[in-house]
Write an enzyme that holds these catalytic residues in place. Structure first.
Site, PDB file in Angstrom:
ATOM      1  N   GLY A 130       9.701  -2.807   7.149  1.00 57.20           N
ATOM      2  CA  GLY A 130       9.935  -1.407   7.616  1.00 57.20           C
ATOM      3  C   GLY A 130      10.180  -0.250   6.500  1.00 57.20           C
ATOM      4  O   GLY A 130      10.779   0.754   6.844  1.00 57.20           O
ATOM      5  N   ALA A 131       9.172  -0.284   5.503  1.00 57.42           N
ATOM      6  CA  ALA A 131       9.453   0.565   4.570  1.00 57.42           C
ATOM      7  C   ALA A 131       8.407   1.549   4.189  1.00 57.42           C
ATOM      8  O   ALA A 131       8.294   2.053   3.214  1.00 57.42           O
ATOM      9  CB  ALA A 131       9.816  -0.215   3.055  1.00 57.42           C
ATOM     10  N   LYS A 153       0.952  -1.376   0.126  1.00 55.00           N
ATOM     11  CA  LYS A 153      -0.066  -0.091   0.004  1.00 55.00           C
ATOM     12  C   LYS A 153       0.747   1.239  -0.082  1.00 55.00           C
ATOM     13  O   LYS A 153       1.894   1.157   0.400  1.00 55.00           O
ATOM     14  CB  LYS A 153      -0.963  -0.013   1.215  1.00 55.00           C
ATOM     15  CG  LYS A 153      -0.250   0.313   2.706  1.00 55.00           C
ATOM     16  CD  LYS A 153       0.121   1.662   3.071  1.00 55.00           C
ATOM     17  CE  LYS A 153       0.737   1.486   4.542  1.00 55.00           C
ATOM     18  NZ  LYS A 153       1.511   2.631   4.514  1.00 55.00           N
ATOM     19  N   SER A 193       0.205  -6.743   5.196  1.00 56.47           N
ATOM     20  CA  SER A 193      -0.477  -7.168   4.532  1.00 56.47           C
ATOM     21  C   SER A 193      -0.664  -8.842   4.474  1.00 56.47           C
ATOM     22  O   SER A 193      -1.471  -9.408   3.988  1.00 56.47           O
ATOM     23  CB  SER A 193       0.166  -6.813   2.987  1.00 56.47           C
ATOM     24  OG  SER A 193      -0.488  -7.480   1.949  1.00 56.47           O
ATOM     25  N   ASP A 203      -2.404  -1.269  10.201  1.00 59.67           N
ATOM     26  CA  ASP A 203      -2.584  -1.185   8.777  1.00 59.67           C
ATOM     27  C   ASP A 203      -3.221  -2.571   8.209  1.00 59.67           C
ATOM     28  O   ASP A 203      -3.561  -2.369   6.955  1.00 59.67           O
ATOM     29  CB  ASP A 203      -1.058  -1.239   8.215  1.00 59.67           C
ATOM     30  CG  ASP A 203      -0.692   0.227   7.882  1.00 59.67           C
ATOM     31  OD1 ASP A 203      -1.638   1.388   8.409  1.00 59.67           O
ATOM     32  OD2 ASP A 203       0.525   0.384   7.964  1.00 59.67           O
TER      33      ASP A 203
END
EC number: 2.7.1.148
Length: 322
Positions: free
Chosen positions: A132-133, A18, A140, A172
């Site tokens: 961690g981006a 995302k 997900s 998330d």
């Protein structure tokens, strides 16, 4: 193959990335979490999860035992095997795929939906997204696990319930269960669908990671951005889809670029392409990934895109919205 040997069927699913088209913090809650407002966009790029379902043997739940007495960790360990180096953390209980399965089983017990027989599942993670981006990779993976195990184990939870289960795992996770572009509020679990035009993006993944807790505690992080109405966000999509016009922005960008030179370098590189791409470069989530929306006038120019990828200061991709 031996005549009586167990066989397995395999379900393969994309576990998509995302991006946040903008990201505002609108306040701090009594429980210590922050309220956010953002537009999530799902991409056709991500990890792949393979679920190998053994036809036998199955784990059997003793119907004579009260479900509340079932050891969730033990049951999850019997039912789930993880494969792939990236899937295994130092402690399996901390792995988000395992957490998703455990949380799903706990919900099944609480709602008296736990079947007497459950097939065992091997989950293989084919990892493509960096950790961690700001792309939501782990969340997900957890959401994909919830969706597929709900199907395999025939628990029959609806989407609304799965979103509530997912929110217990991470902020998330719900967007990936929702499965479409959305305006998000609360901690990210209050979702409203939004129709956005198809887009392509030049995405850079700098080799940098800034601790999320450190970012949320940073004295220069804005925490009181005015909450916009859903209708306003829907009507003003031209102000954040291709270009980014105030009040839309990512509150984390100034803090992250000051702490992580590689992110600053990647963002500056994309900003240098804005006049040709006709878009505004920006960061997703709390970093470290940065991206540039590409106008239709450049998406068919493969030589130009290849040049941009080759000259980028870090790994770069061209990806498309789902």
């Amino acid at each position: 193959m031996t005549k009586n040997a167990p066989t397995a069927s395999v379900i393969t699913r994309l576990s998509p990335a995302k991006i946040n088209l903008f990201l505002h913090i609108t306040g701090k809650r009594a429980d210590g979490y922050h309220n956010l407002q953002t537009v999530f966009r799902l991409l056709d790029w991500g990890d792949y999860l393979h679920f190998s379902v053994a036809n036998k043997p199955m784990a059997t739940i003793d119907s004579a035992v009260d479900n509340s007495a079932v050891d969730i960790n033990s049951l999850c360990g019997q039912l789930l095997t993880l494969d792939g180096a990236e899937a295994i953390t130092s402690s399996i209980e901390d792995n988000l795929i395992f957490k998703a399965a455990r949380t799903l089983l706990a919900a099944a017990i609480d709602s008296s939906k736990l079947p007497e027989h459950l097939p065992k599942v091997l989950v293989t993670l084919d990892k493509h997204l960096p950790m961690g981006a700001g792309l939501g990779g782990g969340s997900s993976n957890a959401a994909t696990t919830l969706l597929v195990l709900n199907e395999i184990w025939q628990l029959n939870f609806n989407q609304e319930t799965l979103i509530k289960i997912g929110a217990k795992i991470g902020a998330d996770v719900p967007i990936f269960i929702f499965g479409q572009d959305a305006i998000a509020t609360g901690i990210g679990e209050q979702l409203t669908a939004i129709d956005l035009p198809d887009q392509q993006y030049l995405v850079l993944t700098p080799n940098a990671h800034v601790n999320t807790a450190k970012l949320f505690a940073h004295p220069k992080l804005p925490r009181d951005i005015t909450l916009l109405s859903i209708e306003t966000i829907k009507n003003q999509y031209d102000n954040y889809v291709q270009t980014l016009i105030a009040p839309y922005h990512n509150v984390f960008t100034p803090v992250v670029t000051s702490l992580a030179p590689a992110v600053d370098e990647g963002l500056r590189y994309l900003q240098g392409l804005e006049k040709i791409a006709l878009g505004t470069a920006r960061m997703t989530g709390s970093g470290s990934t940065v991206f540039l929306p590409l106008d239709a006038s450049v998406t068919d120019d493969k030589l130009l895109l290849s040049k941009w990828i080759e000259e980028a200061p870090c790994t770069a991709y061209v990806v498309r919205s789902l």
